[in-house]
Design a protein around this motif. Structure first.
Motif: not given
Lengths: 350, 302
Positions: A245-247, A255
């Motif tokens: 995922a990326s934050y 997601l």
């Protein structure tokens, strides 16, 4: 006090392989510490260094207040239980248990008394005159325990003592070992590759991977706050779901393209992350906001495992067992406390 | 047959009226081979025994005898208790004792030496341990017959001719024994060594308390082989002992047959009696230790 202290203990084999990277930890008196990890992670090497069966390349090891790096195994005041029991096949149970004491030069009567005492404790009294080959696996295991007990050591070492037993006996012996250790109040180090054993028996768990300590903590800490993706996926069954995922750094983790989840923003890393979610912390709910594509159901009796896809990635849900038929796309409720964030490259917890 | 009827009534029911007794030729062939083989081994012994019961004259004129004669006790008695040989100093009992000393000395010496060697090679981190082992192993290529002259030279130089030491010691280094013990020691689980280290057993204690008891079946096997080997030695004793007091049974047999002067007939009956006696101890040893074998195999799981 018989605490055990390891200070930057390291093991390099003659062929140059670093089996244990510099490791430091301390085991307080009376605690049972379980070292767990996949095979080849260095957990047995670490234990054998404490036992004195392997040389310590660097660092210092103390048992009590005594540095024992160069002390002979017999003089370290330890007792070890081996995976295959390592009983002397030609000696009776009583002789097996008393052999160490005999070598220490104890008088016969005293050895006899200690052996009887230990045998009584372990329900072995009627087997004292038998040979190991005439005993069942569980009884042999207990003889090995007895051999450890009669020495009244400062430290118990267990090297995968239950792996040769069948599942039912393993559960039973697990409890026996645990209660015995509590009763005797002896410090213990226990090596296993079985995470259930680790979770159930340990006061504290040391998770090892590739010769390195990944995390040290109470079972609940290890389970609730795994320090890395390795710990997250190793401890717990079924393992934690890990999704790329990326934050964005301010409270939302994305997601895929069209799914963003709110998260407690205590991470100071933005970018690629691994999102960890335990299968048992997810709930099926009509009010849920996350779609889950169900592929396969595994019945476990008490619960069932739903295997499928979430945002295009493999995902498992541990759902309570009601007989309601399930299929197609289900909605999941992902509570905030169930979300674990790990660094995308290092795998460390954020 | 009864339990077959019980378990398979359907098959029995139909052909019950005409019992088919077919001869299984395969089975007959197997038995024929086994019986022939046994006869091949037993008949010579039988012949020797029967011949031992006849007078030298009968044997000399009629050859080996198939039936029992009347001289059995006399021949055995003479073979065992009558002083014979060139100097009239050695009887059968003496030779039996010499053979025993040689056989047991051989077997025990070989077992001790090869256990020590194997223990050193397997359990200690010696430099060149593997090399040492292979050097020992290649001595298999140098049997006594090859090195008999230098061996004799050394023993003679040390003044050990006509001694039991000279008879036994030069032959007790054993590559075969070392090899067998090495293989066996390597099969002993590593954990036993470690457990005994933690139990405070040093190298000597481990060897005596753990390794020797574990090896007892192995020791029995090697004892059998080496005892028979030592018992049957002929060449080396012939070379190293000249006094008749050191004669072994195997040599004694020849001595009896040889001692005719001029027209007297060799004591064939006595020689045969001695041959029977010479055969007995190895047979007894094998029977005795075979029992041990089975015990060792069934009692412990190692």
């Amino acid at each position: 006090m018989s605490k055990v202290t390891l200070d930057r203990v390291r093991k390099v084999y003659p062929n140059g392989v670093e089996a244990v990277r510099p490791s430091s930890f301390e085991i307080p008196h009376g605690e049972l510490v379980v070292m767990v990890g996949p095979s080849g992670c260095g957990k047995s090497t670490l234990l054998r260094m404490v036992a004195g069966l392997e040389d310590i390349t660097d660092g210092t090891l103390s048992i009590g207040d005594r540095v024992v790096n160069d002390v002979d195994p017999a003089d370290r005041n330890i007792a070890m239980v081996f995976q295959n029991y390592a009983l002397y096949p030609h000696m009776t149970v009583a002789k097996n248990m008393g052999y160490g004491l005999k070598n220490r030069g104890l008088p016969k009567a005293e050895i006899d008394a200690k052996v009887r005492e230990a045998a009584r404790m372990l329900n072995l009294s009627e087997y004292l005159d038998r040979r190991p080959s005439q005993l069942s696996g569980g009884q042999r295991q207990r003889v090995a325990m007895g051999r450890a007990i009669v020495r009244s050591p400062e430290l118990f070492l267990f090297d995968e003592p239950l792996s040769n037993l069948d599942a039912k006996l393993r559960n039973q012996m697990r409890i026996e070992i645990r209660s015995l250790q509590r009763r005797l109040g002896v410090t213990a180090m226990y090596v296993t590759h079985d995470q259930v054993e680790a979770m159930t028996m340990a006061d504290r768990i040391i998770v090892l991977n590739a010769g390195q300590i990944e995390q040290i903590g109470k079972p609940s800490e290890i389970y609730n706050r795994p320090a890395s993706t390795f710990v997250a996926s190793f401890m717990g069954a079924p393992p934690m779901n890990l999704l790329p995922a990326s934050y964005n750094g301010n409270g939302h983790v994305a997601l895929g393209d069209d799914l963003a989840l709110p998260i407690q923003a205590d991470a100071d890393h933005a970018g690629e992350v691994q999102l960890g979610i335990r299968p048992e912390e997810v709930h099926l709910s009509d009010k849920g906001k996350t779609p889950f594509q169900l592929d396969l159901i595994e019945e476990l009796g008490a619960s069932r495992l739903l295997h499928g896809k979430l945002a295009g990635h493999e995902f498992t849900v541990n759902a309570p067992n009601d007989d309601a038929p399930l299929e197609g796309t289900l909605m999941l409720d992902l509570p905030q406390h169930a979300l674990h964030l790990f660094h995308g490259e290092t795998g460390r917890r954020l | 047959m009864a339990d077959i009827t019980d378990t398979t009534p359907a098959i029995i029911a139909a052909p019950a009226s005409k019992p088919t007794r077919r001869i299984k030729w395969g089975l007959v062939g197997d038995h024929a081979i086994l019986i022939l083989g046994s006869l091949f081994m037993v008949v010579p012994v039988f012949l020797v025994f029967m011949t031992a019961s006849h007078t030298p004259v009968t044997v000399h004129t009629e050859g080996m005898q198939w039936w029992l004669g009347d001289q059995l006790a006399e021949n055995f008695h003479a073979a065992m208790f009558e002083k014979g040989g060139f100097t009239d100093t050695v009887d059968g009992m003496r030779m039996l004792m010499n053979s025993m000393i040689l056989g047991i000395g051989f077997a025990v010496g070989k077992i001790i030496i090869s256990m020590f060697a194997a223990y050193a090679i397997v359990y200690f981190r010696l430099k060149f341990a593997t090399l040492a082992f292979w050097i020992i192993f290649t001595t298999l290529l140098l049997p006594l017959e090859v090195r008999i002259l230098p061996s004799y030279e050394v023993i003679q130089g040390m003044g050990l001719t006509n001694t039991y030491t000279g008879l036994i010691v030069p032959l007790i280094a054993s590559a075969t024994g070392t090899f067998f013990f090495r293989q066996f020691f390597r099969s002993v689980p590593e954990e036993l060594v470690e457990a005994s280290r933690i139990d405070g057993a040093g190298p000597v204690k481990f060897f005596i308390d753990i390794l020797i008891p574990l090896s007892r079946t192995m020791i029995a096997a090697i004892f059998i082989i080496m005892f028979v080997f030592g018992w049957n030695q002929y060449l080396w004793p012939t070379l190293i002992t000249t006094e008749e007091g050191f004669f072994t049974l195997v040599r004694g047999i020849r001595q009896i047959v040889q001692t005719y002067t001029d027209s007297s007939i060799p004591e064939h009956g006595q020689a045969m009696a001695l041959a029977i006696i010479a055969m007995l101890p190895p047979v007894l040893i094998v029977i005795f230790f075979q029992n041990w074998f089975v015990k060792g195999l069934t009692e412990s799981d190692k």
